[in-house]
Structures are given as structure tokens and as C-alpha cells.
Design a protein around this motif. Structure first.
Motif, PDB file in Angstrom:
ATOM      1  N   ASN A 166      20.419  90.850  17.995  1.00 47.64           N
ATOM      2  CA  ASN A 166      21.443  91.561  18.746  1.00 47.64           C
ATOM      3  C   ASN A 166      22.251  92.371  17.724  1.00 47.64           C
ATOM      4  O   ASN A 166      22.691  91.773  16.746  1.00 47.64           O
ATOM      5  CB  ASN A 166      22.354  90.549  19.457  1.00 47.64           C
ATOM      6  N   TYR A 181      18.132  84.992  22.719  1.00 48.51           N
ATOM      7  CA  TYR A 181      17.422  85.803  23.728  1.00 48.51           C
ATOM      8  C   TYR A 181      15.930  85.518  23.759  1.00 48.51           C
ATOM      9  O   TYR A 181      15.154  86.314  24.274  1.00 48.51           O
ATOM     10  CB  TYR A 181      17.650  87.294  23.423  1.00 48.51           C
ATOM     11  N   SER A 192      22.902  80.658  28.107  1.00 48.14           N
ATOM     12  CA  SER A 192      23.737  81.761  28.612  1.00 48.14           C
ATOM     13  C   SER A 192      22.973  83.001  29.026  1.00 48.14           C
ATOM     14  O   SER A 192      23.492  83.808  29.788  1.00 48.14           O
ATOM     15  CB  SER A 192      24.731  82.218  27.535  1.00 48.14           C
ATOM     16  N   LYS A 193      21.779  83.196  28.497  1.00 52.50           N
ATOM     17  CA  LYS A 193      21.142  84.511  28.671  1.00 52.50           C
ATOM     18  C   LYS A 193      20.037  84.427  29.715  1.00 52.50           C
ATOM     19  O   LYS A 193      20.321  84.458  30.893  1.00 52.50           O
ATOM     20  CB  LYS A 193      20.631  84.998  27.302  1.00 52.50           C
ATOM     21  N   ASP A 200      18.685  82.353  15.071  1.00 53.28           N
ATOM     22  CA  ASP A 200      19.433  82.432  16.320  1.00 53.28           C
ATOM     23  C   ASP A 200      18.503  83.015  17.390  1.00 53.28           C
ATOM     24  O   ASP A 200      18.194  84.202  17.387  1.00 53.28           O
ATOM     25  CB  ASP A 200      20.670  83.318  16.106  1.00 53.28           C
ATOM     26  N   SER A 234      26.206  78.729  22.261  1.00 60.23           N
ATOM     27  CA  SER A 234      25.680  78.749  20.896  1.00 60.23           C
ATOM     28  C   SER A 234      26.734  79.286  19.930  1.00 60.23           C
ATOM     29  O   SER A 234      26.620  79.113  18.720  1.00 60.23           O
ATOM     30  CB  SER A 234      24.362  79.526  20.804  1.00 60.23           C
ATOM     31  N   ARG A 249      28.786  77.612  29.677  1.00 60.61           N
ATOM     32  CA  ARG A 249      28.967  77.467  28.226  1.00 60.61           C
ATOM     33  C   ARG A 249      28.167  76.293  27.658  1.00 60.61           C
ATOM     34  O   ARG A 249      28.699  75.230  27.310  1.00 60.61           O
ATOM     35  CB  ARG A 249      30.466  77.295  27.849  1.00 60.61           C
ATOM     36  N   THR A 267      20.446  79.007  23.608  1.00 64.89           N
ATOM     37  CA  THR A 267      21.543  79.005  24.579  1.00 64.89           C
ATOM     38  C   THR A 267      21.016  79.029  26.008  1.00 64.89           C
ATOM     39  O   THR A 267      19.916  79.530  26.258  1.00 64.89           O
ATOM     40  CB  THR A 267      22.480  80.212  24.358  1.00 64.89           C
TER      41      THR A 267
HETATM   42  C1  LIG Z   1      22.760  86.730  18.986  1.00 67.48           C
HETATM   43  C2  LIG Z   1      23.703  85.905  19.777  1.00 67.48           C
HETATM   44  N1  LIG Z   1      23.917  84.633  19.425  1.00 67.48           N
HETATM   45  C3  LIG Z   1      24.771  83.857  20.089  1.00 67.48           C
HETATM   46  C4  LIG Z   1      25.471  84.339  21.178  1.00 67.48           C
HETATM   47  C5  LIG Z   1      26.449  83.415  21.835  1.00 67.48           C
HETATM   48  O1  LIG Z   1      26.099  83.091  23.117  1.00 67.48           O
HETATM   49  P1  LIG Z   1      26.667  81.786  23.846  1.00 67.48           P
HETATM   50  O2  LIG Z   1      27.848  81.285  23.076  1.00 67.48           O
HETATM   51  O3  LIG Z   1      27.024  82.251  25.203  1.00 67.48           O
HETATM   52  O4  LIG Z   1      25.549  80.804  23.827  1.00 67.48           O
HETATM   53  C6  LIG Z   1      25.304  85.655  21.594  1.00 67.48           C
HETATM   54  C7  LIG Z   1      26.066  86.189  22.726  1.00 67.48           C
HETATM   55  O5  LIG Z   1      26.090  87.334  23.036  1.00 67.48           O
HETATM   56  C8  LIG Z   1      24.393  86.461  20.865  1.00 67.48           C
HETATM   57  O6  LIG Z   1      24.203  87.740  21.189  1.00 67.48           O
END
Ligand SMILES: Cc1ncc(COP(=O)(O)O)c(C=O)c1O
Length: 385
Positions: free
Chosen positions: A171, A211, A239-240, A208, A97, A248, A237
Motif C-alpha cells: 500500500n 490485502y 479489515s479488508k 504485512d 493489524s 478491528r 487483518t
Molecule cells: C498495509 C496496511 N497494513 C495495515 C493496515 C491496518 O489495517 P487494520 O488495522 O484495519 O488491520 C492497513 C490499513 O489500511 C494497511 O494498508
């Protein structure tokens, strides 16, 4: 420290800048970048290997630029996860993301344009703004980290941003943004003009939701508002919660118009065939990939209440309510020393957010036991000091 000689004509506004990123240290317990700590199950690993093997001979060719099959998989996943069925034209993928956000800044930011954020928030947003020559403005959150909706709407009307960024759960604070507040911001955006844009343009609201799978069950996602709002973009994403940070893959749910705008600025073939194959394989195992989320939510609640019972110089430690897989806690006179003392005991957390606060991401049960043990020792050490 960077070693860029003055003979290299770095952009003037980047002189003295350092690459951004959390430390990547080889320590036993890494609780600093909000990953899912549980590795992939063997059958998911073998599906990924099979999918990648099946396209390997065709790596002489460029991948599907429009990644249609993967966009269909995003649609199927969101229909299940958020209860909203979107069309392929309302979805878009990228390398994390992070890349989704950069593409949004490339499409909607730029010289003469302003982006508005609500701090404390994700520290990468100002970097995207810098990299795209977008002016970065802030509307501060309340002291308890909830969004100050009135102040944010005032800032929308004052600055005329082309993009308004809110993060839910946020975050580094973990704060969840209630649905009615998102709707209030959307209503404000739908009326406000955009400085530097042709008349009739209105700001886009970017939510965004990196999470969001960690939210309490039953809480709606902003994805459910996409069909009704042309100016809403929801970033997601794998990723989490989805436990796929190394692959990615991030994605965007938005009106077709926003997706088409992003398609103008994307690099040709930005999403490799290997990435697409791996993501498709992971989506075949959605339930397994998300199987640790409920446990991590529980770990968060246990960690938050344990931290709230600890004392620093005779005072109870404060814990910000979190809907995510991390907890922000504080406040400490010199947070860097607490961070370092934990690191000396093999536990890596993150110095981030407002002065005095620290963030710990949820690890496995064993990792959290080591965190509690190390933190107990560090607090005792500081009490004696
Ligand atoms: C709030 C937030 N947005 C986006 C991201 C980006 O994550 P990624 O590029 O791994 O999807 C993070 C990563 O820590 C995040 O904390």
C-alpha cells in the motif's frame, strides 16, 4: 489544526505533530480507505448478534487474555486460506493489524534500535517508529515500485535493523512481492547482526499481508514460510477482503518466540470479549465474508484497464499493476486539484504515495460507475484549462 496549549507538557518530539488519518467525510462515494464496500449478509449479522448476546451477561468479567478460541479460529482460517496449519502458539490477535504492528515495534524496536522499510509504502510505519523511539530507515523501491532486493539487503547489512518491514501487496502501490524475494530477504536477515542488540540476534522480517486475499489465486502467502523461519512475522487483518474493518481485528502468524515477545508488551485484556465474540461469529461465515473478493479483483482489473485508456493533457494515464483492492494512478501536475474536483462530484479518493499519484479503492459496481463518470468530467475540465 491541533489546539494543544503550551501549558500541556506534550513530549518534545511530538510538538507540532497532527493526528494521522484519512479524511472521514460524509460523501456519497467513499473510495479512500481500502475497505470491502459490500455490507455483511443478514445471516452473518444475526450470528454476530447471537454470539455477542451470549456473552453480554458476563461482561462484568475480563475477557480471555490469551483469546485461545479466536487464535484457534485464525489457525483454521489460515489452514484453508494459505494451506498452512499453524499452532495456536504461532498465532496472535489484536485490535486491527495497526495494533499488531505497534506491538511488534514495542517488542523489537525502541531507543538504539532501527526499523527498515521500503518506500513508497504504508504511511503508518514511521508513526509506529516515532511512537516507540525507533529509528526509521528506508530502502527505496525501483521506479516501477517493485522491491529493490539488492538495495534492501545492502541496507539490512548497513543499518543492522531489528525489524525489516515489507508489504505485500504493498500500500499504496498494490505491488506484490514474489515469494523468492521474500526468501532472499529472510536469508539476509538470518545472517545479519542487529545494532543495539546482544550478539547472536538477527533482524526479524515482517511481511504485512493486509490485502493478501486479493492476490491472484494460486500465489503462495508468506504464512507458508512461518514453520521454517524463526525470524519471520506475517501480519494479517480481517479489515479488508474479510469485510470486517469496523470490528478491528488483526492477527499475527509467526514463530512462537516472536508471539511470546509480543505477549510481554501487550496491554492486559487488550482484545475485548465483544470483539472476540464478533470475530468468532464472522469466521463461522468465512465463505460468505469472502464471497465478493473475486468480483472485487475483477473490478480492479477493469478499473485499471479503463484508467490506462484515459488521457491527461494528451498523455496516457499510468497505472501501477495491483494485486490488491485499490489502484494507484497518475501522474498529475497538481493531484490535489483532481482530488478536490472528484470530491466536488461526491467521490472521495486518496492523495497518497509519490508526488503526482492518486489512489482509488474498489467500490460496488454503482460506486465505480460514479467514479468513472466523475473522473471523465474532471479530465475534460482539466483538458480545457
Ligand atoms: C498495509 C496496511 N497494513 C495495515 C493496515 C491496518 O489495517 P487494520 O488495522 O484495519 O488491520 C492497513 C490499513 O489500511 C494497511 O494498508
Amino acid at each position: 489544526m491541533s489546539a494543544i496549549p503550551s501549558s500541556i507538557p506534550l513530549r518534545n518530539d511530538l510538538l507540532g505533530e497532527e493526528p494521522y488519518g484519512a479524511p472521514q467525510l460524509d460523501v456519497p462515494v467513499c473510495l479512500n480507505v481500502n475497505e470491502n464496500p459490500y455490507p455483511l449478509e443478514p445471516d452473518v449479522v444475526s450470528s454476530i448478534a447471537q454470539r455477542v448476546a451470549s456473552i453480554a451477561a458476563e461482561l462484568n468479567r475480563y475477557p480471555d487474555r490469551e483469546h485461545i478460541e479466536l487464535r484457534q479460529a485464525f489457525s483454521d482460517y489460515l489452514a484453508k486460506e494459505s494451506g498452512t496449519r499453524l499452532r495456536v502458539e504461532q498465532l496472535w490477535g489484536a485490535n486491527g493489524s495497526n495494533e499488531i504492528m505497534l506491538q511488534l515495534f514495542q517488542a523489537f524496536g525502541g531507543p538504539g534500535r532501527t526499523a527498515l522499510g521500503c518506500d513508497p509504502t504504508y504511511s503508518m510505519y514511521p508513526e509506529y517508529a516515532r511512537d516507540t523511539f525507533t529509528t526509521w530507515k528506508l530502502a527505496h523501491r525501483h521506479e516501477d515500485f517493485t522491491l529493490d532486493v539488492d538495495r534492501t539487503i545492502d541496507a539490512i547489512n548497513e543499518y543492522g535493523p531489528s525489524m525489516v518491514l515489507v508489504t505485500s501487496p504493498n500500500n499504496p502501490t498494490g505491488t506484490v512481492l514474489p515469494h523468492d524475494e521474500i526468501e532472499a530477504l529472510l536469508a539476509a536477515c538470518e545472517q545479519a547482526p542487529v545494532t543495539g542488540a546482544p550478539e547472536g540476534a538477527h533482524p526479524i522480517l515482517i511481511v504485512d499481508e493486509a490485502y493478501v486475499e486479493f492476490r491472484d489465486p494460486g500465489t503462495p502467502s508468506a504464512v507458508s514460510l512461518v514453520p521454517k523461519h524463526h525470524n519471520l512475522a506475517v501480519s494479517r487483518t480481517m479489515s479488508k477482503a474479510f469485510a470486517f474493518a469496523g470490528a478491528r481485528v488483526g492477527y499475527l502468524a509467526a514463530d512462537e518466540g516472536i508471539i511470546d515477545a509480543v505477549r510481554i508488551v501487550r496491554m492486559p485484556y487488550h482484545l475485548s470479549a465483544v470483539t472476540q465474540a464478533a470475530a468468532l461469529a464472522a469466521f463461522e461465515h468465512t465463505d460468505e465474508q469472502l464471497s465478493t473478493v473475486a468480483h472485487l479483483r475483477q473490478t480492479r482489473e477493469q478499473t485499471a484497464s479503463w484508467l490506462a485508456q484515459q488521457h491527461y493533457h494528451g498523455e496516457n494515464i499510468r497505472v501501477a499493476p495491483s494485486g490488491s483492492n485499490f489502484v494507484l494512478f497518475g501522474t498529475f501536475e497538481r493531484r490535489e486539484t483532481i482530488f478536490q474536483d472528484l470530491l466536488d462530484r461526491g467521490v472521495l479518493i486518496r492523495v497518497v504515495g509519490p508526488e503526482g499519484w492518486l489512489r482509488v479503492c474498489m467500490g460496488t459496481d454503482e460506486e465505480m460507475a460514479r467514479f468513472r463518470q466523475a473522473f471523465t468530467e474532471v479530465l475534460a475540465l482539466h483538458d480545457q484549462a
